[in-house]
Design a protein around this motif. Structure first.
Motif, PDB file in Angstrom:
ATOM      1  N   THR A   1      -8.184   2.553   1.381  1.00 54.82           N
ATOM      2  CA  THR A   1      -7.515   3.839   1.562  1.00 54.82           C
ATOM      3  C   THR A   1      -8.106   4.830   0.570  1.00 54.82           C
ATOM      4  O   THR A   1      -7.955   4.668  -0.643  1.00 54.82           O
ATOM      5  CB  THR A   1      -5.998   3.715   1.341  1.00 54.82           C
ATOM      6  OG1 THR A   1      -5.473   2.803   2.312  1.00 54.82           O
ATOM      7  CG2 THR A   1      -5.303   5.057   1.487  1.00 54.82           C
TER       8      THR A   1
ATOM      9  N   ARG B   1       0.831  -1.201   0.000  1.00 54.10           N
ATOM     10  CA  ARG B   1       0.000   0.000   0.000  1.00 54.10           C
ATOM     11  C   ARG B   1       0.865   1.250   0.000  1.00 54.10           C
ATOM     12  O   ARG B   1       0.591   2.229  -0.715  1.00 54.10           O
ATOM     13  CB  ARG B   1      -0.911  -0.010   1.233  1.00 54.10           C
ATOM     14  CG  ARG B   1      -1.962   1.089   1.219  1.00 54.10           C
ATOM     15  CD  ARG B   1      -2.321   1.540   2.614  1.00 54.10           C
ATOM     16  NE  ARG B   1      -1.171   2.134   3.292  1.00 54.10           N
ATOM     17  CZ  ARG B   1      -1.260   2.975   4.320  1.00 54.10           C
ATOM     18  NH1 ARG B   1      -2.431   3.316   4.782  1.00 54.10           N
ATOM     19  NH2 ARG B   1      -0.168   3.459   4.891  1.00 54.10           N
ATOM     20  N   ASP B   2       1.934   1.246   0.821  1.00 52.90           N
ATOM     21  CA  ASP B   2       2.830   2.401   0.878  1.00 52.90           C
ATOM     22  C   ASP B   2       3.494   2.659  -0.468  1.00 52.90           C
ATOM     23  O   ASP B   2       3.691   3.814  -0.875  1.00 52.90           O
ATOM     24  CB  ASP B   2       3.904   2.179   1.948  1.00 52.90           C
ATOM     25  CG  ASP B   2       3.321   2.269   3.363  1.00 52.90           C
ATOM     26  OD1 ASP B   2       2.104   2.496   3.479  1.00 52.90           O
ATOM     27  OD2 ASP B   2       4.084   2.114   4.327  1.00 52.90           O
TER      28      ASP B   2
ATOM     29  N   CYS C   1      -3.870  10.331   4.482  1.00 51.47           N
ATOM     30  CA  CYS C   1      -3.144   9.100   4.146  1.00 51.47           C
ATOM     31  C   CYS C   1      -1.698   9.321   4.577  1.00 51.47           C
ATOM     32  O   CYS C   1      -1.138  10.394   4.336  1.00 51.47           O
ATOM     33  CB  CYS C   1      -3.189   8.809   2.645  1.00 51.47           C
ATOM     34  SG  CYS C   1      -4.845   8.602   1.983  1.00 51.47           S
TER      35      CYS C   1
ATOM     36  N   TYR D   1       2.324   7.428   4.879  1.00 54.25           N
ATOM     37  CA  TYR D   1       3.164   6.283   4.499  1.00 54.25           C
ATOM     38  C   TYR D   1       4.637   6.633   4.655  1.00 54.25           C
ATOM     39  O   TYR D   1       5.014   7.818   4.676  1.00 54.25           O
ATOM     40  CB  TYR D   1       2.868   5.843   3.066  1.00 54.25           C
ATOM     41  CG  TYR D   1       3.148   6.880   1.998  1.00 54.25           C
ATOM     42  CD1 TYR D   1       4.355   6.885   1.302  1.00 54.25           C
ATOM     43  CD2 TYR D   1       2.204   7.855   1.673  1.00 54.25           C
ATOM     44  CE1 TYR D   1       4.615   7.828   0.317  1.00 54.25           C
ATOM     45  CE2 TYR D   1       2.454   8.804   0.703  1.00 54.25           C
ATOM     46  CZ  TYR D   1       3.655   8.787   0.022  1.00 54.25           C
ATOM     47  OH  TYR D   1       3.917   9.728  -0.952  1.00 54.25           O
ATOM     48  N   GLU D   2       5.446   5.594   4.766  1.00 53.30           N
ATOM     49  CA  GLU D   2       6.895   5.767   4.800  1.00 53.30           C
ATOM     50  C   GLU D   2       7.416   5.959   3.386  1.00 53.30           C
ATOM     51  O   GLU D   2       7.078   5.214   2.473  1.00 53.30           O
ATOM     52  CB  GLU D   2       7.568   4.534   5.409  1.00 53.30           C
ATOM     53  CG  GLU D   2       7.702   4.581   6.902  1.00 53.30           C
ATOM     54  CD  GLU D   2       8.717   3.569   7.394  1.00 53.30           C
ATOM     55  OE1 GLU D   2       9.742   3.988   7.955  1.00 53.30           O
ATOM     56  OE2 GLU D   2       8.462   2.369   7.221  1.00 53.30           O
ATOM     57  N   GLU D   3       8.243   6.975   3.233  1.00 56.34           N
ATOM     58  CA  GLU D   3       8.861   7.238   1.929  1.00 56.34           C
ATOM     59  C   GLU D   3      10.366   7.144   2.139  1.00 56.34           C
ATOM     60  O   GLU D   3      11.024   8.099   2.519  1.00 56.34           O
ATOM     61  CB  GLU D   3       8.477   8.641   1.442  1.00 56.34           C
ATOM     62  CG  GLU D   3       9.116   9.036   0.130  1.00 56.34           C
ATOM     63  CD  GLU D   3       9.116  10.544  -0.073  1.00 56.34           C
ATOM     64  OE1 GLU D   3       9.932  11.011  -0.868  1.00 56.34           O
ATOM     65  OE2 GLU D   3       8.324  11.241   0.577  1.00 56.34           O
TER      66      GLU D   3
ATOM     67  N   LEU E   1       0.926   4.406  -2.626  1.00 59.80           N
ATOM     68  CA  LEU E   1       0.815   5.815  -2.240  1.00 59.80           C
ATOM     69  C   LEU E   1       2.024   6.605  -2.724  1.00 59.80           C
ATOM     70  O   LEU E   1       1.895   7.748  -3.199  1.00 59.80           O
ATOM     71  CB  LEU E   1       0.676   5.937  -0.723  1.00 59.80           C
ATOM     72  CG  LEU E   1      -0.707   5.624  -0.147  1.00 59.80           C
ATOM     73  CD1 LEU E   1      -0.643   5.420   1.363  1.00 59.80           C
ATOM     74  CD2 LEU E   1      -1.688   6.743  -0.486  1.00 59.80           C
TER      75      LEU E   1
END
Length: 454
Positions: free
Chosen positions: A180, A152-153, A240, A242-244, A156
């Motif tokens: 999401t 999922r990340d 939302c 997320y880790e980038e 995104l």
């Protein structure tokens, strides 16, 4: 131990609540009382306040307005609202601004104490929960931390570079596979960069030895930072997250047409409050420094790419100001320089001009009742957060310290050189009540106005 601020325009209520809390056995260090929103703001500016308990209707400044200003000064301060009005609109506005409870007068003592205990206990639990998570570092060989929903990340993350057609496909897949929702239509992006975990710990050690974390321990610290961000966002945001990459977190904030149409909350100030709360809590609970870049707000998902790019540019600005931590794209006048990053001389000239305009405005208006940081910032077309930073960096004064300095110097002159009474001087230099003026005067000079006059 916590510091509390009670605000009500009825002195007997302040006195009664203060006595109730003093006898309650709750872990309280000091209780401040104020009889107006403006008096309360001075305490918030000058003292370490953990919990604000405020009435909703108080003369020239309502509890809602006080909350808005309090969150600009200290976004992490907790708030309980008390009110004689069982009005849904008031309660809704208070909750949107982060109030932890809304209690109707006449107050039930047990209900109020239970609410205060709950808020303070939650503050303790939040800190303890993160300490407990960190205590597992290196102590449990069976402990493993995996990134939550990595697929999922990744989806995104692909939104950042995708064209509008590809974005539609990704958004549909996120909704179908992970529930999401990316719907906008108003969007802004925040990018948070954690400083090197190993480097941070070495810098905190005066000898430079520091602790070296294993890769597994670093993953856990990053996940703890993600949890802190999620806890803050869960309260009042449609988002939302997320880790980038290994040291970065990206947050896409959304508003519906109805949410954005609510003018009771300044959205830019709200984003900056979120950014400052993120940076503050990650440092408080994890001991990690971080920087945050915030984009402007766009209408339409087709502008998401621009929002991502702005947040990245704002984040990059931290290279120029390494003693500042939250950067809003709109504060940096990119259009003046043709969209390119200006050189050092151009930056210095622009910032000096902002501070000089700010100083001139304060010099002319320091005696104005109800003068606020937000008003001064709006007149100078920058955010309160950035203006406070620049003013301190360039002038050497905290911005509100400068306002108080001018007020106290003028009040001393009037006291010693005229026959004006205390209430007249208080009025002249911008204070609502003579009592509040006397408190500030004594704190500043170490003497009351009457003692100095003698």
């Amino acid at each position: 131990m916590y510091n509390l601020l009670i605000v009500d325009d009825e002195p007997l209520i302040c006195q009664g609540l203060s006595s109730l809390l003093t006898a309650s056995g709750i872990s309280i260090d000091y209780i401040y009382t104020a009889h107006s929103g403006y008096e309360a703001l001075d305490y918030l500016r000058m003292e370490q306040i953990d919990l604000l308990i405020t009435d909703i209707q108080m003369g020239s400044m309502s509890g809602i307005e006080l909350m808005q200003q309090a969150k600009i000064i200290k976004p992490w301060v907790q708030v309980i609202v008390i009110s004689a009005h069982e009005t849904f609109q008031y309660a809704q506005q208070a909750m949107r601004l982060g109030a932890k409870d809304y209690i109707i007068k006449p107050l039930n003592s047990e209900q109020l104490l239970a609410s205060i205990r709950h808020v303070l206990l939650h503050m303790d639990k939040s800190e303890h929960a993160h300490e407990q998570m960190l205590s597992q570092l290196g102590n449990n060989e069976h402990f493993r931390m995996q990134a939550p929903l990595p697929e999922r990340d990744q989806l995104l993350g692909r939104l950042e570079q995708a064209d509008p057609k590809a974005q539609s496909v990704i958004i549909a897949e996120l909704a179908n596979r992970y529930h999401t929702i990316v719907s906008g239509p108003y969007v802004s992006v925040l990018k948070l960069k954690l400083n090197s975990i190993s480097k941070t710990n070495q810098e905190q050690d005066g000898k430079g030895a520091g602790r070296s974390y294993t890769a597994q321990e670093e993953r856990l610290l990053r996940y703890a930072a993600l949890n802190i961000a999620s806890e803050l966002l869960d309260q009042h945001w449609n988002y939302c997250i997320y880790e980038e990459g290994e040291q970065r977190i990206t947050i896409l904030v959304q508003w519906s047409e109805q949410q954005y149409g609510d003018s009771s909350v300044d959205k830019i100030n709200q984003l900056e409050m979120l950014g400052r709360s993120l940076q503050h809590n990650i440092e408080k609970y994890l001991g990690l420094s971080s920087v945050v870049g915030i984009s402007q707000i766009f209408k339409g998902l087709e502008f998401m790419n621009e929002a991502y790019a702005q947040a990245e540019k704002a984040l990059a600005w931290s290279r120029r100001f390494q003693d500042h931590y939250v950067f809003y794209f709109g504060d940096f006048k990119w259009d003046i320089y043709g969209g390119s990053e200006p050189d050092e001389a151009e930056i210095a000239a622009q910032n000096n001009m902002i501070v000089e305009r700010c100083r001139a405005y304060i010099d002319q208006n320091y005696g104005q009742k109800g003068l606020t940081l937000n008003e001064i910032a709006q007149k100078n077309h920058v955010s309160p957060n950035y203006l406070s930073y620049l003013f301190k960096k360039i002038s050497g004064y905290n911005l509100w310290e400068y306002v108080v300095k001018l007020r106290m110097e003028e009040s001393k002159r009037l006291l010693l050189q005229t026959d004006m009474r205390r209430y007249e001087i208080a009025e002249q230099v911008g204070y609502e009540s003579p009592e509040h003026f006397s408190k500030i005067f004594k704190k500043y000079y170490g003497l009351s106005p009457s003692e100095m006059k003698k």
